[in-house]
Write a protein that holds these residues in place. Structure first.
Motif, short mmCIF file in Angstrom:
data_model
loop_
_atom_site.label_atom_id
_atom_site.label_comp_id
_atom_site.label_asym_id
_atom_site.label_seq_id
_atom_site.Cartn_x
_atom_site.Cartn_y
_atom_site.Cartn_z
N GLU A 180 0.83 -1.20 0.00
CA GLU A 180 0.00 0.00 0.00
C GLU A 180 0.87 1.26 0.00
OE1 GLU A 180 -2.41 -0.50 3.42
OE2 GLU A 180 -3.59 -2.16 2.56
N ALA A 181 1.94 1.22 0.80
CA ALA A 181 2.84 2.38 0.82
C ALA A 181 3.55 2.55 -0.51
CB ALA A 181 3.86 2.20 1.96
N ALA A 182 3.95 1.43 -1.13
CA ALA A 182 4.61 1.51 -2.43
C ALA A 182 3.67 2.05 -3.50
CB ALA A 182 5.13 0.12 -2.83
N SER A 183 2.40 1.64 -3.43
CA SER A 183 1.42 2.15 -4.41
C SER A 183 1.23 3.65 -4.25
CB SER A 183 0.09 1.43 -4.22
OG SER A 183 0.24 0.04 -4.47
N LEU A 184 1.19 4.12 -3.02
CA LEU A 184 1.05 5.56 -2.79
C LEU A 184 2.24 6.34 -3.33
CD1 LEU A 184 -0.45 5.59 0.83
CD2 LEU A 184 -1.63 6.06 -1.33
N ASP A 185 3.40 5.67 -3.34
CA ASP A 185 4.61 6.32 -3.87
C ASP A 185 4.73 6.17 -5.38
OD1 ASP A 185 5.41 7.21 -1.40
OD2 ASP A 185 6.66 5.44 -0.98
N GLY A 186 3.74 5.54 -6.00
CA GLY A 186 3.74 5.41 -7.46
C GLY A 186 4.48 4.22 -7.99
N ALA A 187 4.81 3.24 -7.16
CA ALA A 187 5.54 2.06 -7.62
C ALA A 187 4.60 1.13 -8.37
CB ALA A 187 6.16 1.31 -6.43
N GLY A 188 5.05 0.63 -9.52
CA GLY A 188 4.27 -0.32 -10.29
C GLY A 188 4.48 -1.75 -9.79
N ARG A 189 3.82 -2.71 -10.46
CA ARG A 189 3.91 -4.11 -10.04
C ARG A 189 5.34 -4.64 -10.14
NH1 ARG A 189 -0.56 -7.10 -9.19
NH2 ARG A 189 -2.60 -6.15 -9.64
N ARG A 190 6.04 -4.25 -11.20
CA ARG A 190 7.40 -4.74 -11.37
C ARG A 190 8.31 -4.19 -10.26
NH1 ARG A 190 11.21 -4.08 -16.80
NH2 ARG A 190 13.04 -5.16 -15.95
N GLN A 191 8.15 -2.92 -9.94
CA GLN A 191 8.97 -2.33 -8.88
C GLN A 191 8.64 -2.95 -7.53
OE1 GLN A 191 7.77 1.73 -9.84
NE2 GLN A 191 9.90 2.24 -10.36
N GLN A 192 7.35 -3.24 -7.29
CA GLN A 192 6.96 -3.89 -6.04
C GLN A 192 7.56 -5.28 -5.95
OE1 GLN A 192 2.71 -3.76 -5.46
NE2 GLN A 192 2.59 -1.57 -5.87
N LEU A 193 7.60 -5.99 -7.08
CA LEU A 193 8.18 -7.34 -7.09
C LEU A 193 9.67 -7.29 -6.76
CD1 LEU A 193 8.05 -10.41 -7.78
CD2 LEU A 193 8.52 -9.75 -10.16
N MET A 194 10.38 -6.36 -7.38
CA MET A 194 11.83 -6.30 -7.22
C MET A 194 12.25 -5.75 -5.86
SD MET A 194 12.85 -7.67 -9.96
CE MET A 194 14.60 -7.39 -9.70
N HIS A 195 11.47 -4.81 -5.32
CA HIS A 195 11.92 -4.10 -4.11
C HIS A 195 11.17 -4.49 -2.84
CE1 HIS A 195 14.53 -1.53 -6.50
NE2 HIS A 195 13.52 -1.29 -7.32
N ILE A 196 10.08 -5.23 -2.98
CA ILE A 196 9.34 -5.68 -1.80
C ILE A 196 9.24 -7.20 -1.75
CG2 ILE A 196 7.13 -5.64 -0.59
CD1 ILE A 196 6.63 -2.88 -1.70
N THR A 197 8.68 -7.79 -2.82
CA THR A 197 8.39 -9.22 -2.78
C THR A 197 9.66 -10.06 -2.68
OG1 THR A 197 6.40 -8.84 -4.12
CG2 THR A 197 7.22 -11.11 -3.96
N LEU A 198 10.59 -9.86 -3.60
CA LEU A 198 11.80 -10.68 -3.60
C LEU A 198 12.66 -10.48 -2.35
CD1 LEU A 198 12.86 -10.64 -7.36
CD2 LEU A 198 11.61 -12.38 -6.09
N PRO A 199 12.88 -9.25 -1.88
CA PRO A 199 13.63 -9.12 -0.62
C PRO A 199 12.94 -9.78 0.56
CG PRO A 199 13.64 -7.04 -1.82
CD PRO A 199 12.68 -7.93 -2.53
#
Length: 284
Positions: A180-199
């Motif tokens: 939710e915080a990443a979406s508010l910052d304008g992060a797309g699905r790919r950015q969320q995958l690379m910077h949230i999901t995988l870590p």
């Protein structure tokens, strides 16, 4: 409370390894009337002059190098798909996990039928239709080029569900507030995958890769049932060579040397994998 675990470790791991280590320095053969002699490192020297054993080592390494990353990537993709909350998720999760609970002997027999030679074989029929008739029917399990890849495909299909369930549990433990915080910052699905999901999946990914690596090096059942190491040692493995040496040729000392080398190889590979991935501890 740790005594039962330590007793199991001693009885089923340390004691057998110590026994194999001692036997590896002898010339013991089953059924031989000759006395057992200490031969030093002769068995180990004989191993590395044995083309069959060297080919088995190469096959084990090749199998692990291909199966581990492919199976892990496929499991991650399936886990991400099932984590979307789409209709039928429970049914698909059960379907993908079902091969894991099947005995490997049964799986190997089923895939032997799938790889049946001739134009009536299921795999040959599928490839013929998929290539619009360009595919020529092959005997997969007796072809030096296709035999090992065929076993790799079977192993990936059979084991991917285990990794998928672990990674799916890891995905479901990631706090939604991060997305939710990443979406508010304008992060797309790919950015969320690379910077949230995988870590956040780092520890589950390390775990499944370690387990899959160990299982990949233990390859035996599929080879024993489907190819018996052939054709021309194209699918032989260290475990298969050790079993053949001990029970077919009754060379117990040589088989013990194989298991010692195999144990040290797997230990080294898993240590290196652990060393370069750095498992992170969670802080409550």
């Amino acid at each position: 409370m740790a005594i039962p675990a330590l007793a199991g470790l001693l009885l089923f791991i340390l004691l057998p390894f110590a026994t194999a280590l001692v036997l590896a320095f002898t010339d013991l053969r089953l059924g031989s009337p000759l006395p057992v002699n200490f031969v030093g490192f002769d068995q180990f020297l004989h191993l590395f002059d044995n083309p069959g054993f060297l080919r088995a080592l190469l096959n084990n390494l090749l199998f692990a190098l291909i199966v581990v990353p492919v199976q892990t990537a496929l499991a991650l993709a399936l886990a991400l798909l099932l984590n979307q909350g789409l209709p039928g998720t429970v049914a698909f999760r059960t379907l993908f996990f079902m091969p894991v609970v099947l005995p490997m002997s049964l799986v190997a027999v089923i895939w032997s039928l799938i790889y049946a030679p001739g134009s009536n074989g299921m795999m040959n029929t599928f490839l013929t239709q998929a290539s619009f008739g360009l595919w020529e029917a092959r005997d997969f399990l007796r072809d030096p080029i296709f035999a090992l890849p065929g076993i790799m495909l079977l192993s990936i299909w059979q084991g991917v569900g285990f990794q998928m369930v672990i990674l799916l549990a890891g995905l479901q433990s990631i706090p939604q507030t991060l997305y939710e915080a990443a979406s508010l910052d304008g992060a797309g699905r790919r950015q969320q995958l690379m910077h949230i999901t995988l870590p956040q999946l780092r520890n589950p990914l390390i775990f499944v890769m370690l387990i899959t690596t160990i299982l990949a090096f233990r390859l035996f059942d599929q080879v024993q049932i489907m190819t018996r190491g052939g054709p021309d040692n194209a699918t032989t493995t260290v475990m298969y060579e050790a079993v053949q040496a001990a029970f077919a040729r009754q060379q117990v000392a040589l088989a013990s040397a194989m298991t010692v080398v195999f144990f040290l190889l797997v230990l080294t590979v898993t240590w290196l994998q652990r060393r370069f991935t750095h498992h992170e501890r969670e802080v409550a």
